[in-house]
Design a protein around this motif. Structure first.
Motif, PDB file in Angstrom:
ATOM      1  N   ASN A  86      39.381  33.088  40.421  1.00 47.65           N
ATOM      2  CA  ASN A  86      38.133  32.624  40.527  1.00 47.65           C
ATOM      3  C   ASN A  86      36.729  33.231  39.943  1.00 47.65           C
ATOM      4  O   ASN A  86      35.709  32.685  39.760  1.00 47.65           O
ATOM      5  CB  ASN A  86      37.293  32.402  42.231  1.00 47.65           C
ATOM      6  CG  ASN A  86      37.472  33.843  42.721  1.00 47.65           C
ATOM      7  OD1 ASN A  86      37.369  35.045  41.977  1.00 47.65           O
ATOM      8  ND2 ASN A  86      37.717  33.909  44.234  1.00 47.65           N
ATOM      9  N   GLU A  87      37.355  34.144  39.114  1.00 48.41           N
ATOM     10  CA  GLU A  87      36.599  34.910  38.332  1.00 48.41           C
ATOM     11  C   GLU A  87      36.914  34.995  36.937  1.00 48.41           C
ATOM     12  O   GLU A  87      38.264  35.062  36.584  1.00 48.41           O
ATOM     13  CB  GLU A  87      36.389  36.303  38.729  1.00 48.41           C
ATOM     14  CG  GLU A  87      35.848  36.619  40.058  1.00 48.41           C
ATOM     15  CD  GLU A  87      34.322  36.362  40.022  1.00 48.41           C
ATOM     16  OE1 GLU A  87      33.551  36.258  38.994  1.00 48.41           O
ATOM     17  OE2 GLU A  87      33.686  35.968  41.265  1.00 48.41           O
ATOM     18  N   TYR A  88      36.143  35.176  36.004  1.00 47.00           N
ATOM     19  CA  TYR A  88      36.587  35.168  34.349  1.00 47.00           C
ATOM     20  C   TYR A  88      37.427  36.264  34.086  1.00 47.00           C
ATOM     21  O   TYR A  88      38.483  35.999  33.538  1.00 47.00           O
ATOM     22  CB  TYR A  88      35.177  35.529  33.462  1.00 47.00           C
ATOM     23  CG  TYR A  88      35.557  35.631  32.188  1.00 47.00           C
ATOM     24  CD1 TYR A  88      35.875  34.635  31.314  1.00 47.00           C
ATOM     25  CD2 TYR A  88      35.520  37.206  31.671  1.00 47.00           C
ATOM     26  CE1 TYR A  88      36.584  34.892  29.672  1.00 47.00           C
ATOM     27  CE2 TYR A  88      36.077  37.332  30.262  1.00 47.00           C
ATOM     28  CZ  TYR A  88      36.450  36.171  29.540  1.00 47.00           C
ATOM     29  OH  TYR A  88      36.926  36.401  28.157  1.00 47.00           O
ATOM     30  N   ASP A  89      37.407  37.392  34.641  1.00 46.46           N
ATOM     31  CA  ASP A  89      38.102  38.695  34.749  1.00 46.46           C
ATOM     32  C   ASP A  89      39.418  38.200  35.249  1.00 46.46           C
ATOM     33  O   ASP A  89      40.419  38.811  34.540  1.00 46.46           O
ATOM     34  CB  ASP A  89      37.738  39.856  35.592  1.00 46.46           C
ATOM     35  CG  ASP A  89      36.430  40.683  34.970  1.00 46.46           C
ATOM     36  OD1 ASP A  89      36.300  40.307  33.493  1.00 46.46           O
ATOM     37  OD2 ASP A  89      35.606  41.354  35.321  1.00 46.46           O
ATOM     38  N   ASP A  90      39.654  37.420  35.979  1.00 44.24           N
ATOM     39  CA  ASP A  90      40.965  37.071  36.494  1.00 44.24           C
ATOM     40  C   ASP A  90      41.896  36.282  35.447  1.00 44.24           C
ATOM     41  O   ASP A  90      43.111  36.734  35.065  1.00 44.24           O
ATOM     42  CB  ASP A  90      41.057  36.181  37.601  1.00 44.24           C
ATOM     43  CG  ASP A  90      40.379  36.819  38.967  1.00 44.24           C
ATOM     44  OD1 ASP A  90      40.425  38.054  39.085  1.00 44.24           O
ATOM     45  OD2 ASP A  90      39.715  36.140  39.926  1.00 44.24           O
ATOM     46  N   ILE A  91      41.256  35.301  34.800  1.00 44.99           N
ATOM     47  CA  ILE A  91      41.937  34.592  33.846  1.00 44.99           C
ATOM     48  C   ILE A  91      42.161  35.498  32.594  1.00 44.99           C
ATOM     49  O   ILE A  91      43.088  35.460  31.987  1.00 44.99           O
ATOM     50  CB  ILE A  91      41.130  33.477  33.480  1.00 44.99           C
ATOM     51  CG1 ILE A  91      41.965  32.210  32.856  1.00 44.99           C
ATOM     52  CG2 ILE A  91      39.744  33.759  32.807  1.00 44.99           C
ATOM     53  CD1 ILE A  91      42.946  31.643  33.818  1.00 44.99           C
ATOM     54  N   TYR A  92      41.062  36.480  32.223  1.00 42.72           N
ATOM     55  CA  TYR A  92      41.274  37.178  31.132  1.00 42.72           C
ATOM     56  C   TYR A  92      42.341  38.029  31.066  1.00 42.72           C
ATOM     57  O   TYR A  92      43.088  38.390  30.228  1.00 42.72           O
ATOM     58  CB  TYR A  92      39.995  38.041  30.919  1.00 42.72           C
ATOM     59  CG  TYR A  92      40.019  39.009  29.803  1.00 42.72           C
ATOM     60  CD1 TYR A  92      39.862  38.767  28.512  1.00 42.72           C
ATOM     61  CD2 TYR A  92      40.063  40.396  30.114  1.00 42.72           C
ATOM     62  CE1 TYR A  92      39.930  39.531  27.546  1.00 42.72           C
ATOM     63  CE2 TYR A  92      40.043  41.367  29.052  1.00 42.72           C
ATOM     64  CZ  TYR A  92      40.041  41.145  27.914  1.00 42.72           C
ATOM     65  OH  TYR A  92      40.049  42.090  26.885  1.00 42.72           O
ATOM     66  N   ASN A  93      42.438  38.728  32.286  1.00 45.39           N
ATOM     67  CA  ASN A  93      43.658  39.664  32.327  1.00 45.39           C
ATOM     68  C   ASN A  93      44.953  39.039  32.402  1.00 45.39           C
ATOM     69  O   ASN A  93      45.813  39.531  31.873  1.00 45.39           O
ATOM     70  CB  ASN A  93      43.458  40.433  33.659  1.00 45.39           C
ATOM     71  CG  ASN A  93      42.356  41.718  33.686  1.00 45.39           C
ATOM     72  OD1 ASN A  93      41.963  42.220  32.704  1.00 45.39           O
ATOM     73  ND2 ASN A  93      41.498  41.914  34.842  1.00 45.39           N
ATOM     74  N   TRP A  94      45.044  37.916  33.108  1.00 43.77           N
ATOM     75  CA  TRP A  94      46.245  37.243  33.162  1.00 43.77           C
ATOM     76  C   TRP A  94      46.433  36.664  31.632  1.00 43.77           C
ATOM     77  O   TRP A  94      47.835  36.613  31.452  1.00 43.77           O
ATOM     78  CB  TRP A  94      46.125  35.905  33.973  1.00 43.77           C
ATOM     79  CG  TRP A  94      47.344  35.012  34.027  1.00 43.77           C
ATOM     80  CD1 TRP A  94      48.345  35.289  34.620  1.00 43.77           C
ATOM     81  CD2 TRP A  94      47.224  33.527  33.240  1.00 43.77           C
ATOM     82  NE1 TRP A  94      49.283  33.816  34.208  1.00 43.77           N
ATOM     83  CE2 TRP A  94      48.675  33.092  33.387  1.00 43.77           C
ATOM     84  CE3 TRP A  94      46.463  32.862  32.650  1.00 43.77           C
ATOM     85  CZ2 TRP A  94      49.019  31.961  33.046  1.00 43.77           C
ATOM     86  CZ3 TRP A  94      46.769  31.418  32.294  1.00 43.77           C
ATOM     87  CH2 TRP A  94      48.006  30.930  32.481  1.00 43.77           C
ATOM     88  N   SER A  95      45.617  36.351  30.814  1.00 41.76           N
ATOM     89  CA  SER A  95      45.892  36.004  29.483  1.00 41.76           C
ATOM     90  C   SER A  95      46.587  36.907  28.534  1.00 41.76           C
ATOM     91  O   SER A  95      47.100  36.715  27.777  1.00 41.76           O
ATOM     92  CB  SER A  95      44.520  35.384  28.888  1.00 41.76           C
ATOM     93  OG  SER A  95      43.742  36.506  28.375  1.00 41.76           O
ATOM     94  N   ILE A  96      46.197  38.339  28.910  1.00 44.12           N
ATOM     95  CA  ILE A  96      46.714  39.376  28.204  1.00 44.12           C
ATOM     96  C   ILE A  96      48.015  39.628  28.774  1.00 44.12           C
ATOM     97  O   ILE A  96      49.191  40.064  28.008  1.00 44.12           O
ATOM     98  CB  ILE A  96      45.546  40.672  28.212  1.00 44.12           C
ATOM     99  CG1 ILE A  96      44.480  40.189  27.516  1.00 44.12           C
ATOM    100  CG2 ILE A  96      46.520  42.013  27.805  1.00 44.12           C
ATOM    101  CD1 ILE A  96      43.452  41.299  27.831  1.00 44.12           C
TER     102      ILE A  96
END
Length: 314
Positions: free
Chosen positions: A34-44
Motif C-alpha cells: 500500500n506504499e510506494y516503498d513496497d512496490i519500489y523494493n519489490w521492483s528491485i
C-alpha cells in the motif's frame, strides 16, 4: 530543500496510476502493498516479475508471446528481454486516431501549430510511404539535423514505423561534431531545416547543410524543411522539399521487430575522442518511457507534457 512545495492528498493518491499498478500487482500475487516503498523494493528484489507485470499493465501493443522475461538479469549490457515478442514503436505512439491534439508546437516567434492524433497518423503514413518508395527499409539509418519542430517528430515516427533506426543532431552543432556522429552510422537519408530561430534571430543552416550532406557518402537523398515556408534558393545536392516528398498514402504498414531491435542511436559527449554511439532498443525505450510517464509523472491522455530542448539531447 526544507520546505515541501506540494503533497498529494488521499484522493490524488488513490486515483493515481501508481496506485492502480500497486493494486494490479496485489491482485496478481496476493500481496498487500500500500506504499510506494513496497512496490519500489519489490521492483528491485523481483525485477523480472516487476517488468512482466508492467508490460501487462501498460497495454503496450505487441505480437506473439515471450519465452522468458530475461535470459540473464545480471548481464549488463547484453541481457535479452522478452524474447519472442515483436512490436513497433510508432504503432504504439500512434494508437489514438481521434481529433485530440497530439502535438502543440509553440515557436519562439509565437507561431503555433496544432496537430491532432488523426492528422499525425496521416502525416506519418505519407512520409513513411515516401521513404519506403525511395528504398528505406528495416535496419537502415535515417538522421535529422533539425530543430525541435513537428516535422522532426513526424520523421522519427515514420522512420521507426519502417523498422529503420533514427538518430539526430541539433542544428547548433558544428559541422565536425555532426560528421563525427553521423559518419559512424552510414545514414541513407537526412532531414534538415533551412533555418531556425534562436534568441530572436534567424540562424541560416544552408551552408552547414551543404557541407554535411556532401561529406556523408552513404546518403541516398536529403529532405529539407523550409523555414517559415520560404522555398526559394534552398535546394542543393538533389535534395527534396518536405511537401514535395510526402506521398498521398493514408494507410500505414508497421514493421514488427523484436523487443531488442535498435530504435535510436544517441551519442556520448565526445570529450574523449570521437562521440561513442549508444543504441537504445524499441522495447526497452518504449517500456521505460511508459513506466516513467505513467507511474512517476501520472500522465494521462488528457494531459499535456512540455519539453523545451534541442534535438541533440535524448
Amino acid at each position: 530543500m526544507s520546505k515541501i512545495m506540494w503533497n498529494p492528498n488521499d484522493a490524488n493518491i488513490k486515483a493515481s496510476q501508481m496506485m492502480q499498478f500497486i493494486n494490479f500487482v496485489n491482485e496478481k500475487f496476493n500481496f498487500s502493498f500500500n506504499e510506494y516503498d513496497d512496490i519500489y523494493n519489490w521492483s528491485i528484489n523481483e525485477s523480472e516479475d516487476f517488468w512482466e507485470c508492467f508490460l501487462q499493465f501498460s497495454n503496450i501493443s505487441y505480437k506473439g508471446d515471450f519465452t522468458q522475461v530475461v535470459d540473464d538479469i545480471n548481464k549488463m549490457p547484453g541481457a535479452k528481454w522478452f524474447s519472442g515478442i515483436k512490436l513497433n514503436f510508432a504503432e504504439n505512439l500512434l494508437k489514438h486516431r481521434d481529433g485530440k491534439i497530439a502535438i502543440h508546437f509553440y515557436g519562439e516567434d509565437e507561431k503555433q501549430i496544432r496537430i491532432s492524433y488523426s492528422e499525425l497518423y496521416v502525416l506519418v503514413s505519407r512520409l513513411a510511404a515516401s521513404m519506403r518508395k525511395m528504398g528505406i527499409q528495416k535496419n537502415d539509418r535515417v538522421v535529422g539535423f533539425m530543430p525541435n519542430i513537428p516535422e522532426t517528430i513526424i520523421a522519427m515516427l515514420a522512420t521507426t514505423s519502417i523498422g529503420a533506426i533514427w538518430s539526430s543532431c541539433s542544428p547548433d552543432f558544428g559541422i565536425k561534431g555532426v560528421l563525427d556522429r553521423f559518419n559512424q552510422i552510414s545514414p541513407k537519408l537526412i532531414f534538415t531545416s533551412s533555418a531556425y530561430l534562436y534568441n530572436g534571430k534567424k540562424i541560416n543552416c544552408m551552408e552547414k547543410n551543404n557541407q554535411i550532406i556532401s561529406k556523408l557518402p552513404s546518403l541516398k537523398n536529403s529532405v529539407i524543411i523550409p523555414f517559415q515556408n520560404e522555398e526559394n534558393n534552398i535546394l542543393m545536392n538533389d535534395s527534396i522539399l518536405w511537401d514535395n516528398f510526402l506521398s498521398d498514402c493514408k494507410e500505414m504498414e508497421f514493421e514488427q521487430v523484436p523487443f531488442d531491435h535498435p530504435l535510436y542511436i544517441m551519442y556520448s559527449s565526445g570529450t574523449t575522442g570521437l562521440p561513442k554511439s549508444i543504441v537504445h532498443s524499441v522495447g526497452g525505450t518504449l517500456l521505460q518511457h511508459m513506466k516513467e510517464l505513467r507511474l512517476h509523472v501520472d500522465l494521462n491522455k488528457q494531459d499535456k507534457i512540455f519539453y523545451y530542448t534541442t534535438c541533440g539531447w535524448m
